[in-house]
Design a protein around this motif. Structure first.
Motif, PDB file in Angstrom:
ATOM      1  N   LEU A 120      20.915  -4.535   9.955  1.00  0.00           N
ATOM      2  CA  LEU A 120      20.446  -3.732   8.249  1.00  0.00           C
ATOM      3  C   LEU A 120      20.254  -2.502   7.706  1.00  0.00           C
ATOM      4  O   LEU A 120      19.861  -2.323   7.064  1.00  0.00           O
ATOM      5  N   LEU A 121      19.598  -2.312   8.812  1.00  0.00           N
ATOM      6  CA  LEU A 121      19.356  -1.229   9.183  1.00  0.00           C
ATOM      7  C   LEU A 121      19.764   0.495   9.549  1.00  0.00           C
ATOM      8  O   LEU A 121      20.594   0.336  10.771  1.00  0.00           O
ATOM      9  N   PHE A 122      20.444   1.622   8.546  1.00  0.00           N
ATOM     10  CA  PHE A 122      21.473   2.471   8.615  1.00  0.00           C
ATOM     11  C   PHE A 122      20.978   3.836   9.281  1.00  0.00           C
ATOM     12  O   PHE A 122      19.882   4.592   8.659  1.00  0.00           O
ATOM     13  N   PRO A 123      21.177   4.642  10.486  1.00  0.00           N
ATOM     14  CA  PRO A 123      20.331   5.924  10.337  1.00  0.00           C
ATOM     15  C   PRO A 123      21.104   7.244   9.418  1.00  0.00           C
ATOM     16  O   PRO A 123      21.909   6.894   8.770  1.00  0.00           O
ATOM     17  N   ILE A 124      19.606   7.878   9.145  1.00  0.00           N
ATOM     18  CA  ILE A 124      19.833   8.993   8.354  1.00  0.00           C
ATOM     19  C   ILE A 124      19.769   9.892   9.413  1.00  0.00           C
ATOM     20  O   ILE A 124      18.921  10.353  10.147  1.00  0.00           O
ATOM     21  N   PRO A 125      20.487  10.904   9.509  1.00  0.00           N
ATOM     22  CA  PRO A 125      20.592  12.518   9.556  1.00  0.00           C
ATOM     23  C   PRO A 125      20.338  12.991   9.360  1.00  0.00           C
ATOM     24  O   PRO A 125      18.847  13.150   8.639  1.00  0.00           O
ATOM     25  N   ASP A 126      19.125  14.028  10.463  1.00  0.00           N
ATOM     26  CA  ASP A 126      17.968  14.927  10.782  1.00  0.00           C
ATOM     27  C   ASP A 126      18.305  15.716   9.889  1.00  0.00           C
ATOM     28  O   ASP A 126      16.774  16.246   9.425  1.00  0.00           O
ATOM     29  N   ASP A 127      19.019  15.636   8.973  1.00  0.00           N
ATOM     30  CA  ASP A 127      19.118  17.466   8.090  1.00  0.00           C
ATOM     31  C   ASP A 127      19.186  16.376   6.858  1.00  0.00           C
ATOM     32  O   ASP A 127      19.649  17.401   5.764  1.00  0.00           O
ATOM     33  N   VAL A 128      19.087  14.944   6.428  1.00  0.00           N
ATOM     34  CA  VAL A 128      18.365  13.980   5.417  1.00  0.00           C
ATOM     35  C   VAL A 128      17.361  14.291   5.300  1.00  0.00           C
ATOM     36  O   VAL A 128      17.562  13.097   6.251  1.00  0.00           O
ATOM     37  N   SER A 129      16.615  14.282   3.696  1.00  0.00           N
ATOM     38  CA  SER A 129      15.687  13.638   3.755  1.00  0.00           C
ATOM     39  C   SER A 129      15.374  12.257   3.237  1.00  0.00           C
ATOM     40  O   SER A 129      16.601  11.910   3.205  1.00  0.00           O
ATOM     41  N   PHE A 130      13.975  11.773   4.163  1.00  0.00           N
ATOM     42  CA  PHE A 130      13.922   9.733   2.971  1.00  0.00           C
ATOM     43  C   PHE A 130      14.574   9.997   2.087  1.00  0.00           C
ATOM     44  O   PHE A 130      15.251   9.062   1.851  1.00  0.00           O
TER      45      PHE A 130
END
Length: 333
Positions: A121-131
């Motif tokens: 249930l953990l999905f990746p955040i792209p490097d160019d997207v903030s938390f």
């Protein structure tokens, strides 16, 4: 929540990874409807179901590794039932016993600096997207994104969104991203104005006695193609049914009580499709993240306030006024 309108922070042990349950360092906490309990004088120390952060501890090799930036999907799930297998984890009726993997202390709240979460249930955040922006893939844009996927909203549609709190405002972003003409329904002046900044062409006041006439005038007497309610109000549910055109579609996102519905008049002779939608199919996560990336300017407008976790009382007080869009907590500020 300490009761009587008081809130703050308490110390808890740092969680430890176990099995396929990892430890996430939370970097952004989007706030949802927890403030309603605060308004009612509630107490407790386990809040939140939205978060974005980074993996800081794993117990075994798996889908994620230390250092991964991730969206923390809400709820628990078994990962094995029919619903989980097809990406509908939100409808899992089983779940997992996390205590069996991590020990007696389970850190399940998102209003925290660290938490436990099963890796699937953990999905990746792209490097160019903030938390903070990544966190909008939970309740911010998620439920209405799921609704619009189901209804196949496109640029030929006129879409009505009722209830323009944080979830409904996310619906304005989702519908306008797809090129639809968007009509909002909201009585709070701050939220009505914010909805227009996010893409609503018109925002109608549900307190107007002639609101149905206004909708018909805006749609050449035909009615709304597709509608989403995010208020949970019975009157809004009824308005969606009445305002929709023949063969229209309506989706219920806001949880609420009962409302009058006639099978013949409303369903059969009008040919309506009625749906309930809680979240979105996890297979659509890349599409939702694309919406978030390409709507960055609107999301900056949508996130109206950020507070340190230590000022959670002030954040809840603000939410109670309605004078805000999406509010985010920073556990480390």
């Amino acid at each position: 929540m300490f009761g009587e309108g008081k809130g703050g922070v308490v110390d808890k042990p740092d969680p430890k990874a176990g099995g396929d349950v990892v430890v996430v360092k939370i970097r952004a906490v989007p706030m949802c409807t927890e403030y309603k309990g605060f308004k009612a004088g509630g107490t407790g120390e386990h809040f939140g179901h939205e978060a974005a952060g980074e993996v800081v501890e794993v117990a075994q090799p798996g889908r994620v590794k230390v250092g991964d930036r991730v969206v923390v999907q809400p709820q628990n799930s078994c990962g094995k039932c029919n619903m989980c297998v097809i990406g509908e984890h939100i409808h899992c009726t089983g779940g997992r016993n996390i205590r069996e993997m991590v020990g007696e202390y389970v850190a399940g709240a998102t209003y925290a600096q660290y938490m436990h979460k099963m890796e699937d249930l953990l999905f990746p955040i792209p490097d160019d997207v903030s938390f903070a922006h990544g966190g909008m893939a939970c309740c911010g844009l998620g439920p209405t994104f799921g609704a619009m996927e189901q209804m196949e909203v496109d640029a030929l549609d006129t879409v009505m969104v009722t209830g323009l709190g944080p979830v409904g405002l996310g619906g304005i972003i989702n519908a306008s991203y797809r090129g639809a003409r968007v009509i909002g329904v909201e009585s709070h002046p701050y939220r009505a104005e914010l909805a227009k900044k996010l893409g609503a062409e018109e925002v109608l006041n549900p307190k107007d006695e002639d609101i149905l006439d206004q909708i018909r005038e805006l749609t050449n007497g035909i009615g709304i193609d597709k509608a989403v309610d995010c208020s949970g109000a019975s009157a809004a549910h009824r308005l969606m049914v009445d305002a929709s055109r023949r063969k229209g579609q309506v989706t219920f996102v806001g949880e609420g009580g009962e409302f009058p519905l006639a099978a013949s008049r409303d369903m059969i002779r009008k040919g309506l499709v009625l749906r309930g939608n809680w979240h979105y199919n996890l297979g659509f996560y890349p599409k939702l993240m694309k919406v978030i990336k390409e709507s960055a300017d609107k999301i900056d407008t949508y996130i109206t306030h950020t507070f340190p976790m230590s000022e959670v009382q002030t954040a809840w007080e603000l939410q109670a006024t309605g004078e805000c869009g999406k509010v985010v907590l920073d556990p480390w500020a």
